[in-house]
Design a protein around this motif. Sequence first.
Motif, mmCIF file in Angstrom:
data_model
loop_
_atom_site.group_PDB
_atom_site.id
_atom_site.type_symbol
_atom_site.label_atom_id
_atom_site.label_comp_id
_atom_site.label_asym_id
_atom_site.label_seq_id
_atom_site.Cartn_x
_atom_site.Cartn_y
_atom_site.Cartn_z
ATOM 1 N N GLN A 71 100.085 29.104 -4.704
ATOM 2 C CA GLN A 71 100.163 27.911 -4.217
ATOM 3 C C GLN A 71 98.984 27.659 -3.621
ATOM 4 O O GLN A 71 98.520 26.480 -3.304
ATOM 5 C CB GLN A 71 101.203 27.891 -2.867
ATOM 6 N N ARG A 72 98.077 28.619 -3.049
ATOM 7 C CA ARG A 72 96.647 28.347 -2.474
ATOM 8 C C ARG A 72 95.894 27.548 -3.682
ATOM 9 O O ARG A 72 95.137 26.830 -2.920
ATOM 10 C CB ARG A 72 96.214 29.741 -2.314
ATOM 11 N N LEU A 73 95.949 27.653 -4.986
ATOM 12 C CA LEU A 73 94.985 26.951 -5.522
ATOM 13 C C LEU A 73 95.265 25.485 -5.870
ATOM 14 O O LEU A 73 94.617 24.819 -5.759
ATOM 15 C CB LEU A 73 95.355 27.658 -7.163
ATOM 16 N N TYR A 74 96.668 24.952 -5.473
ATOM 17 C CA TYR A 74 96.757 23.871 -5.473
ATOM 18 C C TYR A 74 95.956 23.063 -4.188
ATOM 19 O O TYR A 74 95.491 21.990 -4.538
ATOM 20 C CB TYR A 74 98.252 23.445 -5.338
ATOM 21 N N TRP A 75 96.207 23.640 -2.994
ATOM 22 C CA TRP A 75 95.765 23.386 -1.925
ATOM 23 C C TRP A 75 93.975 23.193 -1.929
ATOM 24 O O TRP A 75 93.366 22.247 -1.362
ATOM 25 C CB TRP A 75 95.973 23.795 -0.712
ATOM 26 N N GLU A 76 93.591 24.388 -2.631
ATOM 27 C CA GLU A 76 92.095 24.645 -2.645
ATOM 28 C C GLU A 76 91.523 23.232 -3.487
ATOM 29 O O GLU A 76 90.424 22.902 -3.332
ATOM 30 C CB GLU A 76 91.750 25.721 -3.284
ATOM 31 N N TYR A 77 92.320 22.998 -4.638
ATOM 32 C CA TYR A 77 91.981 21.841 -5.506
ATOM 33 C C TYR A 77 91.737 20.627 -4.662
ATOM 34 O O TYR A 77 90.860 19.794 -4.744
ATOM 35 C CB TYR A 77 92.763 21.655 -6.555
ATOM 36 N N VAL A 78 92.987 20.352 -3.845
ATOM 37 C CA VAL A 78 92.597 19.017 -3.079
ATOM 38 C C VAL A 78 91.603 18.862 -2.269
ATOM 39 O O VAL A 78 90.992 17.995 -1.929
ATOM 40 C CB VAL A 78 94.306 18.805 -2.313
ATOM 41 N N LEU A 79 91.233 20.232 -1.545
ATOM 42 C CA LEU A 79 90.448 20.203 -0.467
ATOM 43 C C LEU A 79 89.008 20.160 -1.280
ATOM 44 O O LEU A 79 88.218 19.659 -0.872
ATOM 45 C CB LEU A 79 90.421 21.751 0.036
ATOM 46 N N LEU A 80 88.744 20.953 -2.431
ATOM 47 C CA LEU A 80 87.429 20.749 -3.167
ATOM 48 C C LEU A 80 87.202 19.479 -3.521
ATOM 49 O O LEU A 80 86.290 19.002 -3.524
ATOM 50 C CB LEU A 80 87.639 21.724 -4.281
ATOM 51 N N LEU A 81 88.203 18.720 -4.230
ATOM 52 C CA LEU A 81 87.943 17.430 -4.717
ATOM 53 C C LEU A 81 87.692 16.341 -3.420
ATOM 54 O O LEU A 81 86.638 15.806 -3.663
ATOM 55 C CB LEU A 81 89.354 16.928 -5.255
ATOM 56 N N THR A 82 88.381 16.590 -2.529
ATOM 57 C CA THR A 82 87.834 15.635 -1.319
ATOM 58 C C THR A 82 86.468 16.103 -0.614
ATOM 59 O O THR A 82 85.633 14.938 -0.351
ATOM 60 C CB THR A 82 88.881 16.108 -0.261
ATOM 61 N N LEU A 83 86.035 17.341 -0.525
ATOM 62 C CA LEU A 83 84.712 17.621 -0.144
ATOM 63 C C LEU A 83 83.799 17.124 -1.058
ATOM 64 O O LEU A 83 82.605 16.777 -0.732
ATOM 65 C CB LEU A 83 84.793 19.274 0.162
ATOM 66 N N VAL A 84 83.908 17.393 -2.383
ATOM 67 C CA VAL A 84 82.914 16.850 -3.514
ATOM 68 C C VAL A 84 82.796 15.450 -3.283
ATOM 69 O O VAL A 84 81.413 14.975 -3.393
ATOM 70 C CB VAL A 84 83.589 17.582 -5.011
ATOM 71 N N LEU A 85 83.761 14.723 -3.080
ATOM 72 C CA LEU A 85 83.658 13.100 -2.995
ATOM 73 C C LEU A 85 82.922 12.679 -1.710
ATOM 74 O O LEU A 85 82.200 11.832 -1.898
ATOM 75 C CB LEU A 85 85.059 12.521 -3.298
ATOM 76 N N ILE A 104 84.113 5.935 -10.411
ATOM 77 C CA ILE A 104 85.048 6.577 -9.363
ATOM 78 C C ILE A 104 86.349 5.427 -9.287
ATOM 79 O O ILE A 104 87.478 5.979 -9.391
ATOM 80 C CB ILE A 104 84.653 6.967 -8.086
ATOM 81 N N GLY A 105 86.205 4.241 -9.369
ATOM 82 C CA GLY A 105 87.201 3.297 -9.406
ATOM 83 C C GLY A 105 87.923 3.462 -10.526
ATOM 84 O O GLY A 105 88.993 3.567 -10.629
ATOM 85 N N TYR A 106 87.262 3.258 -11.711
ATOM 86 C CA TYR A 106 88.150 3.044 -13.007
ATOM 87 C C TYR A 106 88.468 4.556 -13.217
ATOM 88 O O TYR A 106 89.747 4.559 -13.949
ATOM 89 C CB TYR A 106 86.762 2.893 -13.933
ATOM 90 N N LEU A 107 87.912 5.506 -12.824
ATOM 91 C CA LEU A 107 88.562 6.719 -12.961
ATOM 92 C C LEU A 107 89.776 7.215 -12.355
ATOM 93 O O LEU A 107 90.783 7.616 -12.833
ATOM 94 C CB LEU A 107 87.520 8.262 -12.664
ATOM 95 N N GLY A 108 89.786 6.878 -11.086
ATOM 96 C CA GLY A 108 90.966 7.037 -10.341
ATOM 97 C C GLY A 108 92.180 5.995 -10.609
ATOM 98 O O GLY A 108 93.329 6.476 -10.829
ATOM 99 N N LEU A 109 92.056 4.632 -11.096
ATOM 100 C CA LEU A 109 92.907 3.994 -11.575
ATOM 101 C C LEU A 109 93.483 4.125 -12.827
ATOM 102 O O LEU A 109 94.321 3.891 -13.155
ATOM 103 C CB LEU A 109 92.369 2.367 -11.131
#
Length: 204
Positions: A71-85, A104-109
């Motif tokens: 489970q830790r890897l899922y939360w680490e991914y979300v946290l890392l993505l947020t911190l990088v952005l 970033i707009g076109y990628l997310g959408l």
Amino acid sequence: MLTASILKIFYWPGARYDVALLVQALIMVGVQVLLLKVALDNRPTWRGEGPFRGVAEGDGRPWGFWRWRSQRLYWEYVLLLTLVLLALHTLLSPTSTSPYTLLIGYLGLAVEATLPLPQILVNARAGSCKGFRLSVLANWLAGDAMKMGFFFLSEDDKVPWAFKMCGIFQACCDAGLGVQYWVYGDGKAEVEMGRTPRADVRLA
């Protein structure tokens, strides 16, 4: 969907799109985090089989993405993505016309718009829509109709073309699912008897 919503939130400082869309993205992050927590807490124990079997055998995903046992890897991914952005926004100070903002707009959408594709492929390979509820399809199509109305009836500077283009693509995908459901139906009787659903019966 969680990744798409996070990207949309970080798209806002540069694009300054309609606040209602930003609020929607924030709510979606909260809902998706809650659903992820519930799903991880209630998933079956991994025994080398079931939905996490591909981790051991290799299913083509780099690093077994989103099929991790911990489970830790899922939360680490979300946290890392947020911190990088967050770091990129601090360094680049994005504007509405900067390449980073557009990317970033076109990628997310685009991530959000392509969510129906796996379901379309599964239905096409099985020749059936078994397990796919008509109520879900109806909600998706109704949501697309309301979303398209909001996008194209709002002021041009409130909804960037990234939203409109990706929204049109997603609506086409959902319409494709509708065609599949009309052609295949839920496929229960024919799948249970081991026969391939006949599209010509539905088209007649």
